[in-house]
Design a protein around this motif. Structure first.
Motif, PDB file in Angstrom:
ATOM      1  N   THR A  43       0.840  -1.203   0.000  1.00 16.43           N
ATOM      2  CA  THR A  43       0.000   0.000   0.000  1.00 16.43           C
ATOM      3  C   THR A  43       0.874   1.251   0.000  1.00 16.43           C
ATOM      4  N   VAL A  44       1.937   1.237   0.789  1.00 13.26           N
ATOM      5  CA  VAL A  44       2.845   2.391   0.817  1.00 13.26           C
ATOM      6  C   VAL A  44       3.493   2.561  -0.555  1.00 13.26           C
ATOM      7  N   TYR A  45       3.899   1.450  -1.164  1.00 10.76           N
ATOM      8  CA  TYR A  45       4.526   1.521  -2.491  1.00 10.76           C
ATOM      9  C   TYR A  45       3.555   2.029  -3.560  1.00 10.76           C
ATOM     10  N   ASN A  46       2.257   1.912  -3.325  1.00  7.85           N
ATOM     11  CA  ASN A  46       1.289   2.495  -4.255  1.00  7.85           C
ATOM     12  C   ASN A  46       1.398   4.018  -4.283  1.00  7.85           C
ATOM     13  N   TYR A  47       1.863   4.601  -3.189  1.00 10.62           N
ATOM     14  CA  TYR A  47       1.986   6.060  -3.079  1.00 10.62           C
ATOM     15  C   TYR A  47       3.412   6.539  -3.331  1.00 10.62           C
ATOM     16  N   PHE A  48       4.395   5.773  -2.864  1.00  9.83           N
ATOM     17  CA  PHE A  48       5.798   6.192  -2.931  1.00  9.83           C
ATOM     18  C   PHE A  48       6.660   5.017  -3.389  1.00  9.83           C
ATOM     19  N   PRO A  49       7.420   5.185  -4.463  1.00 14.15           N
ATOM     20  CA  PRO A  49       8.223   4.073  -4.972  1.00 14.15           C
ATOM     21  C   PRO A  49       9.431   3.717  -4.098  1.00 14.15           C
ATOM     22  N   SER A  50       9.779   4.616  -3.163  1.00 13.62           N
ATOM     23  CA  SER A  50      10.943   4.357  -2.311  1.00 13.62           C
ATOM     24  C   SER A  50      10.894   5.250  -1.073  1.00 13.62           C
ATOM     25  N   LYS A  51      11.751   4.927  -0.129  1.00 15.12           N
ATOM     26  CA  LYS A  51      11.878   5.758   1.070  1.00 15.12           C
ATOM     27  C   LYS A  51      12.316   7.171   0.673  1.00 15.12           C
ATOM     28  N   ASP A  52      13.254   7.263  -0.236  1.00 13.43           N
ATOM     29  CA  ASP A  52      13.743   8.576  -0.640  1.00 13.43           C
ATOM     30  C   ASP A  52      12.662   9.395  -1.344  1.00 13.43           C
ATOM     31  N   ALA A  53      11.803   8.741  -2.090  1.00  7.94           N
ATOM     32  CA  ALA A  53      10.687   9.450  -2.727  1.00  7.94           C
ATOM     33  C   ALA A  53       9.711   9.964  -1.673  1.00  7.94           C
ATOM     34  N   LEU A  54       9.497   9.189  -0.638  1.00  6.69           N
ATOM     35  CA  LEU A  54       8.636   9.612   0.469  1.00  6.69           C
ATOM     36  C   LEU A  54       9.221  10.850   1.141  1.00  6.69           C
ATOM     37  N   LEU A  55      10.519  10.816   1.445  1.00  5.65           N
ATOM     38  CA  LEU A  55      11.175  11.969   2.063  1.00  5.65           C
ATOM     39  C   LEU A  55      11.166  13.173   1.130  1.00  5.65           C
ATOM     40  N   ALA A  56      11.448  12.941  -0.120  1.00  2.33           N
ATOM     41  CA  ALA A  56      11.464  14.038  -1.093  1.00  2.33           C
ATOM     42  C   ALA A  56      10.105  14.704  -1.192  1.00  2.33           C
ATOM     43  N   THR A  57       9.040  13.927  -1.044  1.00  2.00           N
ATOM     44  CA  THR A  57       7.693  14.486  -1.138  1.00  2.00           C
ATOM     45  C   THR A  57       7.451  15.522  -0.057  1.00  2.00           C
ATOM     46  N   PHE A  58       7.762  15.191   1.182  1.00  3.71           N
ATOM     47  CA  PHE A  58       7.476  16.182   2.216  1.00  3.71           C
ATOM     48  C   PHE A  58       8.500  17.311   2.241  1.00  3.71           C
ATOM     49  N   MET A  59       9.718  17.042   1.809  1.00  7.20           N
ATOM     50  CA  MET A  59      10.686  18.135   1.708  1.00  7.20           C
ATOM     51  C   MET A  59      10.294  19.099   0.594  1.00  7.20           C
ATOM     52  N   LEU A  60       9.814  18.556  -0.514  1.00 10.01           N
ATOM     53  CA  LEU A  60       9.385  19.406  -1.622  1.00 10.01           C
ATOM     54  C   LEU A  60       8.174  20.248  -1.233  1.00 10.01           C
ATOM     55  N   GLU A  61       7.263  19.673  -0.477  1.00 15.54           N
ATOM     56  CA  GLU A  61       6.094  20.441  -0.016  1.00 15.54           C
ATOM     57  C   GLU A  61       6.539  21.673   0.770  1.00 15.54           C
ATOM     58  N   SER A  62       7.469  21.496   1.697  1.00 18.12           N
ATOM     59  CA  SER A  62       7.897  22.644   2.481  1.00 18.12           C
ATOM     60  C   SER A  62       8.782  23.589   1.665  1.00 18.12           C
ATOM     61  N   TRP A  63       9.582  23.055   0.724  1.00 17.27           N
ATOM     62  CA  TRP A  63      10.378  23.937  -0.122  1.00 17.27           C
ATOM     63  C   TRP A  63       9.474  24.801  -1.004  1.00 17.27           C
ATOM     64  N   ASN A  64       8.382  24.240  -1.505  1.00 10.35           N
ATOM     65  CA  ASN A  64       7.447  25.028  -2.317  1.00 10.35           C
ATOM     66  C   ASN A  64       6.849  26.185  -1.537  1.00 10.35           C
ATOM     67  N   VAL A  65       6.621  25.996  -0.246  1.00  5.17           N
ATOM     68  CA  VAL A  65       6.153  27.097   0.614  1.00  5.17           C
ATOM     69  C   VAL A  65       7.212  28.204   0.640  1.00  5.17           C
ATOM     70  N   CYS A  66       8.462  27.813   0.776  1.00  6.02           N
ATOM     71  CA  CYS A  66       9.557  28.789   0.784  1.00  6.02           C
ATOM     72  C   CYS A  66       9.619  29.557  -0.531  1.00  6.02           C
ATOM     73  N   VAL A  67       9.542  28.836  -1.630  1.00  4.69           N
ATOM     74  CA  VAL A  67       9.621  29.462  -2.950  1.00  4.69           C
ATOM     75  C   VAL A  67       8.475  30.450  -3.151  1.00  4.69           C
ATOM     76  N   GLU A  68       7.276  30.077  -2.716  1.00  3.64           N
ATOM     77  CA  GLU A  68       6.134  30.992  -2.834  1.00  3.64           C
ATOM     78  C   GLU A  68       6.376  32.287  -2.059  1.00  3.64           C
ATOM     79  N   LYS A  69       6.931  32.187  -0.861  1.00  5.20           N
ATOM     80  CA  LYS A  69       7.223  33.383  -0.054  1.00  5.20           C
ATOM     81  C   LYS A  69       8.291  34.233  -0.721  1.00  5.20           C
TER      82      LYS A  69
END
Length: 173
Positions: A43-69
């Protein structure tokens, strides 16, 4: 019939963040996240192909907030100082938000191969709002790199900006 779990992607991300904080990069696994959320590994792999992809997802979410500001401040400001200050503040916030990853030796080792590529992208994103204050793309990238390196080195904004100020103001004049 499979069970439907509300907001599963958000729950997986939250669980990964929690485990990362508690145990570090090397102890975080897709299996541990699945167990923490009470779902199967597949089920987790249905959302994220790897641990690093999972980490990248939440890091990218917060980086996008920074970029918007940063983009918002850049649009509103005709002076370079508020834009440079915003870049500095967002870099500090982002590095603090993800300190566990940035200070983890196993994570550093895992991401070493892609560092150059992502560093170049980051520098380009930080240079974009500075271009209107610089005489050239090189100058904008130089300012972005200086802000990035000196901010991550723990330098105070006024010290950083004092060094860059003449170059930025010449372009605005």
């Amino acid at each position: 019939m499979p069970k439907i779990i509300e907001n599963l992607e958000a729950r997986l991300i939250a669980e990964a963040k929690k485990q990362l904080q508690e145990a570090g990069y090397s102890m975080l696994t897709i299996r541990s996240v699945a167990k923490g959320c009470g779902v199967g590994v597949g089920t987790v792999y249905n959302y994220f192909p790897s641990k690093d992809a999972l980490l990248a997802t939440f890091m990218l979410e917060s980086w996008n907030v920074c970029v918007e500001k940063i983009q918002s401040t850049s649009k509103e400001s005709v002076e370079p100082r508020p834009v440079a200050r915003c870049v500095y503040d967002q870099l500090l916030w982002f590095s603090d938000e993800h300190r566990v990853i940035f200070c983890d030796e196993a994570a550093a080792s895992a991401f070493a191969g892609s560092f150059g590529y992502y560093h170049k992208l980051l520098r380009a994103q930080l240079a974009a709002p500075m271009r209107k204050f610089c005489n050239s793309d090189f100058a904008a990238e130089f300012v972005a790199e200086a802000l990035l390196v000196w901010t991550m080195s723990g330098k105070e904004f006024d010290d950083i900006y004092g060094i860059l100020e003449n170059n930025l103001n010449r372009a605005v004049s």
